[in-house]
Design a protein around this motif. Structure first.
Motif, mmCIF file in Angstrom:
data_model
loop_
_atom_site.group_PDB
_atom_site.id
_atom_site.type_symbol
_atom_site.label_atom_id
_atom_site.label_comp_id
_atom_site.label_asym_id
_atom_site.label_seq_id
_atom_site.Cartn_x
_atom_site.Cartn_y
_atom_site.Cartn_z
ATOM 1 N N ASP A 120 87.854 53.934 -65.052
ATOM 2 C CA ASP A 120 86.891 53.534 -64.039
ATOM 3 C C ASP A 120 86.014 54.680 -63.552
ATOM 4 O O ASP A 120 85.437 54.585 -62.486
ATOM 5 N N LYS B 144 80.277 58.680 -61.514
ATOM 6 C CA LYS B 144 80.302 57.349 -60.915
ATOM 7 C C LYS B 144 81.729 56.840 -60.958
ATOM 8 O O LYS B 144 82.362 56.824 -62.005
ATOM 9 N N SER B 145 82.226 56.420 -59.799
ATOM 10 C CA SER B 145 83.569 55.876 -59.692
ATOM 11 C C SER B 145 83.468 54.422 -59.261
ATOM 12 O O SER B 145 82.882 54.108 -58.222
ATOM 13 N N TRP B 146 84.033 53.523 -60.079
ATOM 14 C CA TRP B 146 84.001 52.094 -59.783
ATOM 15 C C TRP B 146 85.036 51.779 -58.721
ATOM 16 O O TRP B 146 86.170 52.216 -58.799
ATOM 17 N N THR B 147 84.631 51.005 -57.728
ATOM 18 C CA THR B 147 85.534 50.629 -56.642
ATOM 19 C C THR B 147 86.030 49.198 -56.779
ATOM 20 O O THR B 147 86.879 48.778 -56.018
ATOM 21 N N GLY B 148 85.513 48.442 -57.746
ATOM 22 C CA GLY B 148 85.921 47.062 -57.968
ATOM 23 C C GLY B 148 84.833 46.082 -57.586
ATOM 24 O O GLY B 148 83.918 46.407 -56.828
ATOM 25 N N ASN C 203 81.066 47.095 -57.724
ATOM 26 C CA ASN C 203 80.570 48.134 -56.821
ATOM 27 C C ASN C 203 81.036 49.498 -57.306
ATOM 28 O O ASN C 203 82.066 49.614 -57.956
ATOM 29 N N ALA C 204 80.266 50.522 -56.954
ATOM 30 C CA ALA C 204 80.620 51.876 -57.375
ATOM 31 C C ALA C 204 80.077 52.897 -56.385
ATOM 32 O O ALA C 204 79.151 52.606 -55.616
ATOM 33 N N ILE C 205 80.653 54.085 -56.441
ATOM 34 C CA ILE C 205 80.151 55.226 -55.683
ATOM 35 C C ILE C 205 79.671 56.246 -56.710
ATOM 36 O O ILE C 205 80.384 56.571 -57.653
ATOM 37 N N TYR D 199 76.127 54.395 -52.624
ATOM 38 C CA TYR D 199 76.993 53.237 -52.815
ATOM 39 C C TYR D 199 76.166 52.219 -53.586
ATOM 40 O O TYR D 199 75.043 51.893 -53.192
#
Length: 122
Positions: free
Chosen positions: A30, A46-50, A53-55, A75
């Motif tokens: 992710d 980029k980190s996926w938050t589920g 959505n991602a940061i 965000y």
């Protein structure tokens, strides 16, 4: 001073990114790392938050207009329905809100970001 700060920021960013990548890719795949090309030029993660959505965070350097280091974070929301007819993978439209910090020798400032783009996911 700015060159020293650049080296420190890039070293910290790369160390954190590489450590996170080695853990995240084994666990859930992710996290992504990429490049910004243009003005400014730098590295992104980029980190996926589920739930689509991602940061997104980035560190970049500018040798043109500002001659500064840029730090940014956003965000993001991803819409997979706009470009849904892709043969392989997916091509979501993304949009978001974030902030930017520009650290220069002469001037520093903070600002808002409203990123919009498309992201090809293999």
């Amino acid at each position: 001073m700015k060159k020293l700060l650049s080296v420190i920021l890039l070293t910290v960013f790369l160390t954190l990114s590489l450590n996170t990548i080695s853990n995240a890719q084994d666990a859930s795949k992710d996290l992504g790392v990429g490049f910004m090309v243009g003005e400014p030029t730098g590295l992104t993660a980029k980190s996926w938050t589920g739930n689509g959505n991602a940061i997104d965070v980035g560190v970049a350097w500018s040798f043109g207009r500002y001659d500064a280091i840029t730090l940014q974070a956003d965000y993001l929301w991803h819409n997979y329905n706009v470009f849904s007819e892709v043969d392989e993978g997916s091509l979501p439209l993304y949009y978001g809100i974030g902030g930017r910090l520009v650290l220069g020798d002469d001037d520093s400032y903070i600002g808002a970001r409203v990123p919009v783009g498309i992201n090809y996911l293999v």
